[in-house]
Scaffold this motif. Structure first.
Motif, short mmCIF file in Angstrom:
data_model
loop_
_atom_site.label_atom_id
_atom_site.label_comp_id
_atom_site.label_asym_id
_atom_site.label_seq_id
_atom_site.Cartn_x
_atom_site.Cartn_y
_atom_site.Cartn_z
N VAL A 1 -9.39 9.05 12.08
CA VAL A 1 -9.51 9.91 10.91
C VAL A 1 -10.84 9.62 10.21
CG1 VAL A 1 -8.50 10.61 8.72
CG2 VAL A 1 -7.03 9.96 10.63
N ALA A 2 -11.57 10.67 9.84
CA ALA A 2 -12.81 10.48 9.10
C ALA A 2 -12.52 9.75 7.80
CB ALA A 2 -13.46 11.83 8.81
N HIS A 3 -13.37 8.78 7.47
CA HIS A 3 -13.14 7.98 6.27
C HIS A 3 -13.15 8.85 5.01
CE1 HIS A 3 -14.49 4.24 8.61
NE2 HIS A 3 -13.25 4.04 8.24
N ILE A 4 -12.19 8.58 4.14
CA ILE A 4 -12.10 9.27 2.86
C ILE A 4 -11.38 8.33 1.90
CG2 ILE A 4 -9.93 10.43 3.50
CD1 ILE A 4 -10.89 12.82 1.79
N TRP A 5 -11.85 8.29 0.67
CA TRP A 5 -11.26 7.42 -0.34
C TRP A 5 -10.95 8.23 -1.58
CZ3 TRP A 5 -15.61 6.43 2.48
CH2 TRP A 5 -15.59 5.31 3.34
N ASP A 6 -9.80 7.96 -2.19
CA ASP A 6 -9.55 8.58 -3.48
C ASP A 6 -10.26 7.77 -4.56
OD1 ASP A 6 -7.99 6.33 -4.05
OD2 ASP A 6 -6.08 7.38 -3.77
N HIS A 7 -10.18 8.26 -5.79
CA HIS A 7 -10.93 7.65 -6.90
C HIS A 7 -10.60 6.17 -7.05
CE1 HIS A 7 -13.04 8.03 -10.84
NE2 HIS A 7 -12.26 7.02 -11.15
N THR A 8 -9.32 5.83 -7.02
CA THR A 8 -8.90 4.45 -7.25
C THR A 8 -9.28 3.54 -6.10
OG1 THR A 8 -7.03 5.22 -8.58
CG2 THR A 8 -6.93 2.96 -7.73
N ALA A 9 -9.03 4.00 -4.86
CA ALA A 9 -9.32 3.17 -3.70
C ALA A 9 -10.80 2.88 -3.58
CB ALA A 9 -8.80 3.85 -2.43
N PHE A 10 -11.65 3.89 -3.81
CA PHE A 10 -13.07 3.65 -3.65
C PHE A 10 -13.62 2.77 -4.76
CE2 PHE A 10 -17.60 4.34 -3.73
CZ PHE A 10 -17.90 4.17 -2.40
N ALA A 11 -13.06 2.87 -5.96
CA ALA A 11 -13.50 1.99 -7.04
C ALA A 11 -13.27 0.54 -6.65
CB ALA A 11 -12.76 2.33 -8.33
N ALA A 12 -12.18 0.28 -5.90
CA ALA A 12 -11.87 -1.09 -5.49
C ALA A 12 -12.82 -1.57 -4.40
CB ALA A 12 -10.43 -1.17 -5.01
N VAL A 13 -13.00 -0.78 -3.33
CA VAL A 13 -13.86 -1.23 -2.24
C VAL A 13 -15.32 -0.99 -2.55
CG1 VAL A 13 -12.06 -0.82 -0.54
CG2 VAL A 13 -13.72 0.98 -1.01
N GLY A 14 -15.62 0.00 -3.41
CA GLY A 14 -17.01 0.33 -3.70
C GLY A 14 -17.73 -0.75 -4.46
N VAL A 15 -17.02 -1.43 -5.37
CA VAL A 15 -17.64 -2.51 -6.12
C VAL A 15 -18.05 -3.63 -5.17
CG1 VAL A 15 -17.23 -4.29 -7.85
CG2 VAL A 15 -16.42 -1.97 -8.24
N VAL A 16 -17.19 -3.92 -4.20
CA VAL A 16 -17.49 -4.97 -3.22
C VAL A 16 -18.69 -4.57 -2.37
CG1 VAL A 16 -16.60 -6.24 -1.24
CG2 VAL A 16 -15.10 -5.73 -3.17
N ALA A 17 -18.77 -3.27 -2.04
CA ALA A 17 -19.85 -2.80 -1.17
C ALA A 17 -21.14 -2.54 -1.93
CB ALA A 17 -19.41 -1.51 -0.47
N GLY A 18 -21.14 -2.74 -3.25
CA GLY A 18 -22.35 -2.55 -4.03
C GLY A 18 -22.56 -1.14 -4.51
N ASN A 19 -21.51 -0.32 -4.51
CA ASN A 19 -21.61 1.06 -4.97
C ASN A 19 -21.11 1.18 -6.40
OD1 ASN A 19 -22.40 2.08 -2.37
ND2 ASN A 19 -20.28 1.78 -1.74
N ALA A 20 -21.59 2.21 -7.09
CA ALA A 20 -21.04 2.52 -8.40
C ALA A 20 -19.73 3.25 -8.21
CB ALA A 20 -22.02 3.40 -9.18
N PRO A 21 -18.68 2.94 -9.00
CA PRO A 21 -17.44 3.71 -8.92
C PRO A 21 -17.70 5.18 -9.17
CG PRO A 21 -17.14 1.71 -10.23
CD PRO A 21 -18.62 1.85 -9.96
N THR A 22 -16.86 6.05 -8.61
CA THR A 22 -17.10 7.48 -8.69
C THR A 22 -17.18 7.98 -10.11
OG1 THR A 22 -14.73 7.89 -8.51
CG2 THR A 22 -16.00 7.92 -6.48
N GLY A 23 -16.49 7.33 -11.04
CA GLY A 23 -16.49 7.81 -12.41
C GLY A 23 -17.85 7.78 -13.06
N THR A 24 -18.79 6.98 -12.53
CA THR A 24 -20.10 6.88 -13.14
C THR A 24 -21.08 7.89 -12.59
OG1 THR A 24 -20.92 5.29 -11.52
CG2 THR A 24 -19.75 4.40 -13.43
N THR A 25 -20.66 8.71 -11.61
CA THR A 25 -21.60 9.64 -10.98
C THR A 25 -21.41 11.06 -11.45
OG1 THR A 25 -20.13 10.09 -9.11
CG2 THR A 25 -21.62 8.20 -8.92
N ASN A 26 -20.42 11.32 -12.30
CA ASN A 26 -20.14 12.69 -12.71
C ASN A 26 -21.17 13.17 -13.71
OD1 ASN A 26 -17.83 12.72 -11.13
ND2 ASN A 26 -16.63 11.71 -12.75
#
Length: 222
Positions: A197-222
């Motif tokens: 399955v192509a990778h996809i993350w909801d808002h909560t899941a990506f906020a958790a893994v995104g911080v570890v990966a050095g990304n800004a949580p999705t809420g900061t990009t709107n």
């Protein structure tokens, strides 16, 4: 939430945006083709927002009558395509709970969280196909916003996008490089891992893994 469910919800939201734009384009073409008073007399309700009488399906007038009223004596390609897409959505909606005459896309989206993963995957394919037809007609690009950082799955940088069609709290993040989950042990961090399955993350899941990966949580990009 299963990734197939997330993909199906994102596809439904993207199609909703495309249908809204297609309807606006069809009405604009009609406004330029006939006298404004004629349009007022027709009073065609919105097909996209659930008033099911604009372009056929289970409502009335029929698609042919509606198209003739919008552009008498001449074709309206956008209206014709909108009618075709809505008829296909009617056929899809016949397989989910709900009364005939309701907005078919809304019925489908409401039922997506309750679908089995393989049914959600087929729904994604069907909705994406319809979305592609509308967007090609309008030359309308995907509604997405780049997200800084690297993909938690493939570790490539500059390939993440936030889908901006749906409600802000339900927006998803996808990898534009097309990387897919390898199942158990995948480093993607998706709560439910499904091989292929192509990778996809909801808002909560990506906020958790995104911080570890050095990304800004999705809420900061709107």
């Amino acid at each position: 939430m299963h990734p197939h469910i997330l993909h199906a919800l994102a596809a439904a939201d993207s199609l909703r945006r495309a249908l809204t734009a297609l309807e606006a384009s069809a009405k604009a073409a009609a406004d330029g083709a006939v006298d404004g008073s004629r349009i007022d007399d027709v009073a065609i309700p919105s097909q996209v927002f659930g008033r099911r009488t604009a372009l056929g399906g289970h409502g009335d007038p029929t698609a042919a009558l509606a198209l003739g009223a919008w552009a008498p004596g001449g074709p309206n390609p956008d209206a014709q395509l909108l009618g075709d897409l809505m008829r296909q959505l009617d056929e899809m909606a016949a397989h989910v709970p709900g009364a005939n005459g309701q907005d078919p896309l809304a019925r489908i989206r409401l039922h997506i969280p309750h679908m089995r993963p393989h049914i959600a995957a087929r729904t994604t394919q069907a909705l994406t196909h319809l979305d592609g037809q509308a967007r090609r007609r309008l030359q309308m690009p995907p509604d997405q916003q780049p997200l800084a950082g690297e993909c938690p799955g493939c570790r490539a940088r500059g390939v993440l996008y936030v889908a901006t069609c749906g409600p802000e709290a339900e927006r998803t993040v996808v990898c534009g490089a097309g990387c897919v989950c390898v199942g158990d042990g995948c480093r993607c961090g998706m709560p439910t891992r499904e091989a292929g399955v192509a990778h996809i993350w909801d808002h909560t899941a990506f906020a958790a893994v995104g911080v570890v990966a050095g990304n800004a949580p999705t809420g900061t990009t709107n």
